[in-house]
Design a protein around this motif. Structure first.
Motif, PDB file in Angstrom:
ATOM      1  N   VAL A  74       1.007  -1.304  -0.458  1.00  0.00           N
ATOM      2  CA  VAL A  74       0.192   0.440  -0.227  1.00  0.00           C
ATOM      3  C   VAL A  74       1.376   0.812   0.371  1.00  0.00           C
ATOM      4  O   VAL A  74       1.830   1.090   0.987  1.00  0.00           O
ATOM      5  N   ILE A  75       0.800   2.233  -0.829  1.00  0.00           N
ATOM      6  CA  ILE A  75       1.773   3.146  -1.135  1.00  0.00           C
ATOM      7  C   ILE A  75       0.437   4.953  -1.618  1.00  0.00           C
ATOM      8  O   ILE A  75      -0.511   4.644  -1.430  1.00  0.00           O
ATOM      9  N   VAL A  76       1.152   5.425  -0.855  1.00  0.00           N
ATOM     10  CA  VAL A  76       0.601   6.820  -1.218  1.00  0.00           C
ATOM     11  C   VAL A  76       1.624   8.236  -1.225  1.00  0.00           C
ATOM     12  O   VAL A  76       2.828   8.188   0.183  1.00  0.00           O
ATOM     13  N   SER A  77       1.886   9.441  -1.788  1.00  0.00           N
ATOM     14  CA  SER A  77       3.000   9.613  -0.995  1.00  0.00           C
ATOM     15  C   SER A  77       2.949  11.139  -0.834  1.00  0.00           C
ATOM     16  O   SER A  77       3.434  12.624  -0.672  1.00  0.00           O
ATOM     17  N   ASN A  78       0.729  11.342  -0.789  1.00  0.00           N
ATOM     18  CA  ASN A  78       1.191  12.952  -0.039  1.00  0.00           C
ATOM     19  C   ASN A  78       0.217  12.530   1.748  1.00  0.00           C
ATOM     20  O   ASN A  78      -0.768  13.933   1.204  1.00  0.00           O
ATOM     21  N   MET A  79      -0.202  11.360   2.113  1.00  0.00           N
ATOM     22  CA  MET A  79      -0.640  11.214   3.010  1.00  0.00           C
ATOM     23  C   MET A  79       0.005  11.262   4.236  1.00  0.00           C
ATOM     24  O   MET A  79       0.739  10.152   4.351  1.00  0.00           O
ATOM     25  N   TYR A  80      -0.297  12.290   4.912  1.00  0.00           N
ATOM     26  CA  TYR A  80       0.683  11.802   6.694  1.00  0.00           C
ATOM     27  C   TYR A  80       0.096  12.015   7.810  1.00  0.00           C
ATOM     28  O   TYR A  80      -1.165  12.725   8.121  1.00  0.00           O
ATOM     29  N   PHE A  89       1.501   5.582   4.537  1.00  0.00           N
ATOM     30  CA  PHE A  89       2.439   4.530   4.359  1.00  0.00           C
ATOM     31  C   PHE A  89       3.315   4.751   3.247  1.00  0.00           C
ATOM     32  O   PHE A  89       4.012   6.057   2.926  1.00  0.00           O
ATOM     33  N   PRO A  90       4.440   4.125   2.536  1.00  0.00           N
ATOM     34  CA  PRO A  90       5.631   4.464   1.877  1.00  0.00           C
ATOM     35  C   PRO A  90       5.106   4.925   0.616  1.00  0.00           C
ATOM     36  O   PRO A  90       3.805   4.954   0.267  1.00  0.00           O
ATOM     37  N   SER A  91       6.046   5.964   0.257  1.00  0.00           N
ATOM     38  CA  SER A  91       5.919   6.524  -1.422  1.00  0.00           C
ATOM     39  C   SER A  91       6.226   5.920  -2.545  1.00  0.00           C
ATOM     40  O   SER A  91       5.324   6.398  -3.340  1.00  0.00           O
ATOM     41  N   TYR A  92       6.061   4.893  -2.392  1.00  0.00           N
ATOM     42  CA  TYR A  92       6.313   4.399  -3.738  1.00  0.00           C
ATOM     43  C   TYR A  92       6.068   3.168  -3.328  1.00  0.00           C
ATOM     44  O   TYR A  92       6.908   2.201  -2.490  1.00  0.00           O
ATOM     45  N   GLY A 103       8.626   1.360 -10.898  1.00  0.00           N
ATOM     46  CA  GLY A 103       8.238   2.183 -10.190  1.00  0.00           C
ATOM     47  C   GLY A 103       7.116   2.714 -10.216  1.00  0.00           C
ATOM     48  O   GLY A 103       6.419   2.985 -11.440  1.00  0.00           O
ATOM     49  N   PHE A 104       6.398   2.672  -9.328  1.00  0.00           N
ATOM     50  CA  PHE A 104       4.416   3.335  -8.685  1.00  0.00           C
ATOM     51  C   PHE A 104       5.016   4.858  -7.923  1.00  0.00           C
ATOM     52  O   PHE A 104       5.644   3.932  -6.906  1.00  0.00           O
ATOM     53  N   ILE A 105       4.070   5.546  -7.811  1.00  0.00           N
ATOM     54  CA  ILE A 105       4.448   6.571  -7.183  1.00  0.00           C
ATOM     55  C   ILE A 105       2.880   6.577  -6.939  1.00  0.00           C
ATOM     56  O   ILE A 105       1.717   6.573  -8.065  1.00  0.00           O
ATOM     57  N   ALA A 106       1.857   7.029  -5.824  1.00  0.00           N
ATOM     58  CA  ALA A 106       0.625   7.081  -5.913  1.00  0.00           C
ATOM     59  C   ALA A 106       0.383   8.431  -5.456  1.00  0.00           C
ATOM     60  O   ALA A 106       1.598   9.186  -4.221  1.00  0.00           O
ATOM     61  N   TYR A 107      -0.966   9.115  -5.649  1.00  0.00           N
ATOM     62  CA  TYR A 107      -1.401  10.502  -5.053  1.00  0.00           C
ATOM     63  C   TYR A 107      -2.811  10.147  -4.420  1.00  0.00           C
ATOM     64  O   TYR A 107      -4.027   9.553  -5.413  1.00  0.00           O
ATOM     65  N   ASN A 108      -3.412  10.967  -3.270  1.00  0.00           N
ATOM     66  CA  ASN A 108      -4.780  10.505  -2.878  1.00  0.00           C
ATOM     67  C   ASN A 108      -4.778  12.909  -3.061  1.00  0.00           C
ATOM     68  O   ASN A 108      -3.622  13.193  -3.285  1.00  0.00           O
ATOM     69  N   ASP A 109      -6.673  12.316  -3.490  1.00  0.00           N
ATOM     70  CA  ASP A 109      -6.508  14.249  -3.670  1.00  0.00           C
ATOM     71  C   ASP A 109      -6.610  14.749  -2.421  1.00  0.00           C
ATOM     72  O   ASP A 109      -6.882  14.414  -1.022  1.00  0.00           O
ATOM     73  N   PRO A 110      -6.062  16.197  -2.374  1.00  0.00           N
ATOM     74  CA  PRO A 110      -5.951  16.479  -1.629  1.00  0.00           C
ATOM     75  C   PRO A 110      -6.559  17.606  -0.768  1.00  0.00           C
ATOM     76  O   PRO A 110      -6.596  17.965   0.826  1.00  0.00           O
ATOM     77  N   GLU A 111      -7.331  17.943  -1.400  1.00  0.00           N
ATOM     78  CA  GLU A 111      -8.700  18.723  -1.258  1.00  0.00           C
ATOM     79  C   GLU A 111      -9.613  17.317  -0.688  1.00  0.00           C
ATOM     80  O   GLU A 111     -10.705  17.857   0.061  1.00  0.00           O
ATOM     81  N   ILE A 112      -9.707  16.395   0.383  1.00  0.00           N
ATOM     82  CA  ILE A 112     -10.571  15.068   0.913  1.00  0.00           C
ATOM     83  C   ILE A 112     -11.322  16.299   2.087  1.00  0.00           C
ATOM     84  O   ILE A 112     -12.051  16.274   2.366  1.00  0.00           O
ATOM     85  N   PRO A 113     -10.066  17.081   2.926  1.00  0.00           N
ATOM     86  CA  PRO A 113     -10.744  17.537   3.927  1.00  0.00           C
ATOM     87  C   PRO A 113     -11.780  18.317   3.659  1.00  0.00           C
ATOM     88  O   PRO A 113     -12.743  18.887   4.434  1.00  0.00           O
ATOM     89  N   VAL A 129       0.212  17.386  -4.678  1.00  0.00           N
ATOM     90  CA  VAL A 129       1.021  16.250  -5.796  1.00  0.00           C
ATOM     91  C   VAL A 129       2.110  17.560  -5.900  1.00  0.00           C
ATOM     92  O   VAL A 129       3.133  16.304  -5.727  1.00  0.00           O
ATOM     93  N   GLU A 130       2.301  18.639  -6.963  1.00  0.00           N
ATOM     94  CA  GLU A 130       3.619  19.355  -7.259  1.00  0.00           C
ATOM     95  C   GLU A 130       4.381  19.196  -5.713  1.00  0.00           C
ATOM     96  O   GLU A 130       5.842  19.781  -6.443  1.00  0.00           O
ATOM     97  N   GLU A 131       3.864  19.210  -4.616  1.00  0.00           N
ATOM     98  CA  GLU A 131       5.210  18.935  -3.748  1.00  0.00           C
ATOM     99  C   GLU A 131       6.247  18.310  -3.581  1.00  0.00           C
ATOM    100  O   GLU A 131       7.394  19.106  -3.481  1.00  0.00           O
ATOM    101  N   ASN A 132       5.927  16.954  -3.625  1.00  0.00           N
ATOM    102  CA  ASN A 132       7.241  15.950  -4.123  1.00  0.00           C
ATOM    103  C   ASN A 132       7.645  15.181  -5.206  1.00  0.00           C
ATOM    104  O   ASN A 132       7.949  14.447  -4.884  1.00  0.00           O
ATOM    105  N   LEU A 133       5.967  15.524  -5.404  1.00  0.00           N
ATOM    106  CA  LEU A 133       6.922  14.902  -7.113  1.00  0.00           C
ATOM    107  C   LEU A 133       7.963  14.676  -8.419  1.00  0.00           C
ATOM    108  O   LEU A 133       8.336  13.379  -8.430  1.00  0.00           O
TER     109      LEU A 133
END
Length: 178
Positions: A74-80, A89-92, A103-113, A129-133
Protein backbone atom coordinates in the motif's frame (compact mmCIF):
# COMPACT_ATOMS: atom_id res chain seq x y z
CA UNK A 1 -10.15 -13.65 -8.63
CA UNK A 2 -10.74 -16.11 -11.45
CA UNK A 3 -10.02 -13.45 -14.09
CA UNK A 4 -6.89 -12.29 -12.29
CA UNK A 5 -5.62 -15.86 -11.94
CA UNK A 6 -6.32 -16.50 -15.63
CA UNK A 7 -4.42 -13.36 -16.62
CA UNK A 8 -1.48 -14.28 -14.41
CA UNK A 9 -1.44 -17.78 -15.88
CA UNK A 10 -1.46 -16.27 -19.38
CA UNK A 11 1.20 -13.68 -18.45
CA UNK A 12 3.22 -14.27 -15.29
CA UNK A 13 4.47 -10.66 -15.49
CA UNK A 14 1.04 -9.21 -14.74
CA UNK A 15 0.81 -6.63 -11.95
CA UNK A 16 -2.57 -6.30 -10.24
CA UNK A 17 -3.16 -2.84 -8.78
CA UNK A 18 -6.09 -0.92 -7.32
CA UNK A 19 -6.35 2.86 -7.43
CA UNK A 20 -8.54 3.42 -4.40
CA UNK A 21 -12.11 3.62 -3.13
CA UNK A 22 -12.25 -0.08 -2.42
CA UNK A 23 -13.59 -0.07 1.15
CA UNK A 24 -16.74 2.01 0.75
CA UNK A 25 -19.99 1.68 -1.11
CA UNK A 26 -21.53 -1.62 -0.06
CA UNK A 27 -23.83 -2.74 2.72
CA UNK A 28 -21.17 -5.17 3.87
CA UNK A 29 -18.69 -2.34 4.17
CA UNK A 30 -21.05 -0.27 6.29
CA UNK A 31 -22.09 -3.17 8.54
CA UNK A 32 -18.48 -4.19 9.24
CA UNK A 33 -16.75 -0.78 8.97
CA UNK A 34 -14.69 -2.35 6.18
CA UNK A 35 -13.27 -5.13 8.35
CA UNK A 36 -14.26 -7.71 5.72
CA UNK A 37 -11.85 -6.32 3.14
CA UNK A 38 -8.42 -7.58 4.22
CA UNK A 39 -9.54 -11.19 3.75
CA UNK A 40 -10.89 -10.37 0.28
CA UNK A 41 -7.87 -8.30 -0.77
CA UNK A 42 -5.46 -10.94 0.47
CA UNK A 43 -7.34 -13.70 -1.39
CA UNK A 44 -7.26 -11.59 -4.57
CA UNK A 45 -3.46 -11.31 -4.27
CA UNK A 46 -3.10 -7.68 -5.29
CA UNK A 47 0.40 -6.41 -5.93
CA UNK A 48 -0.33 -2.79 -5.08
CA UNK A 49 -3.12 -0.68 -3.61
CA UNK A 50 -3.54 3.00 -2.85
CA UNK A 51 -6.07 4.74 -0.63
CA UNK A 52 -8.75 6.69 -2.46
CA UNK A 53 -10.85 9.50 -1.12
CA UNK A 54 -13.40 7.09 0.37
CA UNK A 55 -10.88 4.99 2.30
CA UNK A 56 -11.16 7.64 5.03
CA UNK A 57 -14.94 7.30 5.47
CA UNK A 58 -14.68 5.39 8.77
CA UNK A 59 -11.84 7.56 10.02
CA UNK A 60 -8.08 7.38 9.98
CA UNK A 61 -7.75 4.56 12.53
CA UNK A 62 -10.12 2.24 10.66
CA UNK A 63 -8.41 3.01 7.34
CA UNK A 64 -5.00 2.28 8.85
CA UNK A 65 -6.20 -0.96 10.48
CA UNK A 66 -7.87 -2.21 7.30
CA UNK A 67 -5.14 -1.24 4.84
CA UNK A 68 -2.30 -2.35 7.13
CA UNK A 69 -3.86 -5.82 7.18
CA UNK A 70 -3.44 -6.17 3.41
CA UNK A 71 -0.60 -8.45 2.37
CA UNK A 72 -0.19 -6.38 -0.78
CA UNK A 73 1.87 -3.21 -0.82
CA UNK A 74 0.00 0.00 0.00
CA UNK A 75 1.52 3.32 -1.04
CA UNK A 76 0.57 6.99 -1.11
CA UNK A 77 2.91 9.93 -1.59
CA UNK A 78 0.93 12.77 -0.04
CA UNK A 79 -0.86 11.56 3.11
CA UNK A 80 0.71 12.05 6.53
CA UNK A 81 -0.09 11.62 10.20
CA UNK A 82 -1.13 15.04 11.49
CA UNK A 83 0.41 14.38 14.90
CA UNK A 84 4.01 14.00 13.73
CA UNK A 85 4.03 14.57 9.95
CA UNK A 86 5.25 11.05 9.13
CA UNK A 87 3.99 9.24 6.04
CA UNK A 88 1.05 6.89 6.60
CA UNK A 89 2.37 4.47 3.96
CA UNK A 90 5.52 4.33 1.81
CA UNK A 91 5.68 6.84 -1.05
CA UNK A 92 6.52 4.36 -3.78
CA UNK A 93 6.65 0.72 -4.82
CA UNK A 94 9.20 -1.02 -7.05
CA UNK A 95 8.84 -4.43 -8.68
CA UNK A 96 10.92 -6.15 -11.33
CA UNK A 97 9.14 -8.12 -14.05
CA UNK A 98 10.87 -9.82 -16.98
CA UNK A 99 14.05 -7.89 -16.28
CA UNK A 100 12.25 -4.53 -16.27
CA UNK A 101 12.38 -2.49 -13.07
CA UNK A 102 8.98 -0.83 -12.62
CA UNK A 103 8.25 1.96 -10.15
CA UNK A 104 4.96 3.35 -8.91
CA UNK A 105 4.21 6.64 -7.14
CA UNK A 106 0.67 7.27 -5.87
CA UNK A 107 -1.37 10.31 -4.84
CA UNK A 108 -4.71 10.78 -3.19
CA UNK A 109 -6.81 13.92 -3.61
CA UNK A 110 -5.42 16.63 -1.31
CA UNK A 111 -8.89 18.23 -1.14
CA UNK A 112 -10.43 15.30 0.76
CA UNK A 113 -10.79 17.29 4.01
CA UNK A 114 -12.52 20.07 2.05
CA UNK A 115 -14.89 18.20 -0.25
CA UNK A 116 -15.83 15.44 2.18
CA UNK A 117 -16.83 15.64 5.81
CA UNK A 118 -13.61 16.79 7.53
CA UNK A 119 -14.16 14.38 10.43
CA UNK A 120 -13.51 11.47 8.03
CA UNK A 121 -9.89 12.56 7.58
CA UNK A 122 -9.30 13.87 11.09
CA UNK A 123 -5.69 13.16 12.06
CA UNK A 124 -4.42 13.23 8.46
CA UNK A 125 -2.58 15.86 6.44
CA UNK A 126 -2.69 15.92 2.64
CA UNK A 127 -0.07 17.67 0.51
CA UNK A 128 -0.47 18.84 -3.07
CA UNK A 129 0.89 16.47 -5.71
CA UNK A 130 3.47 18.94 -6.98
CA UNK A 131 5.10 19.28 -3.53
CA UNK A 132 7.18 16.11 -3.83
CA UNK A 133 6.47 14.66 -7.28
CA UNK A 134 9.68 15.83 -8.98
CA UNK A 135 11.87 14.70 -6.08
CA UNK A 136 10.24 11.25 -6.13
CA UNK A 137 10.63 10.99 -9.91
CA UNK A 138 14.31 11.86 -9.62
CA UNK A 139 14.81 9.40 -6.75
CA UNK A 140 13.17 6.54 -8.60
CA UNK A 141 14.73 7.24 -11.99
CA UNK A 142 18.23 8.33 -10.90
CA UNK A 143 18.88 6.54 -7.60
CA UNK A 144 16.62 3.48 -7.80
CA UNK A 145 17.17 3.12 -11.57
CA UNK A 146 13.62 2.17 -12.51
CA UNK A 147 13.06 1.54 -16.21
CA UNK A 148 9.35 2.44 -16.19
CA UNK A 149 7.70 4.87 -13.81
CA UNK A 150 3.96 5.05 -13.24
CA UNK A 151 1.92 7.55 -11.28
CA UNK A 152 -1.32 6.17 -9.83
CA UNK A 153 -3.54 9.22 -9.31
CA UNK A 154 -6.77 9.32 -7.35
CA UNK A 155 -7.21 13.07 -7.72
CA UNK A 156 -10.32 13.65 -9.91
CA UNK A 157 -10.37 13.66 -13.69
CA UNK A 158 -9.93 17.43 -14.05
CA UNK A 159 -6.83 17.45 -11.82
CA UNK A 160 -5.43 14.42 -13.66
CA UNK A 161 -5.76 16.25 -16.98
CA UNK A 162 -4.09 19.35 -15.55
CA UNK A 163 -1.34 17.21 -14.07
CA UNK A 164 -0.72 15.39 -17.36
CA UNK A 165 0.08 18.76 -18.96
CA UNK A 166 2.18 20.02 -16.04
CA UNK A 167 5.97 20.15 -16.21
CA UNK A 168 6.14 18.48 -12.78
CA UNK A 169 5.41 15.10 -14.42
CA UNK A 170 8.58 15.21 -16.52
CA UNK A 171 10.26 11.83 -16.15
CA UNK A 172 7.06 9.83 -15.66
CA UNK A 173 6.23 7.24 -18.28
CA UNK A 174 2.52 6.76 -17.58
CA UNK A 175 -0.26 8.16 -15.41
CA UNK A 176 -3.03 5.82 -14.26
CA UNK A 177 -6.08 7.90 -13.38
CA UNK A 178 -8.68 6.58 -11.00
Amino acid sequence: KTLVDQQRKYNANTLFIDGGDFIQGSGESVLTKASIFPKIINAMDYDLMIPGNWEVIYGKDVMMDVMSAYKSSVIVSNMYHQKDGTAIFPSYFIREKAGVKIGFIAYNDPEIPIRQNPMFSDGLIFNEVEENLQSLIKELKSEKKVDLLFLVAHITISKQLLLANNSSVEGLDFIFGN
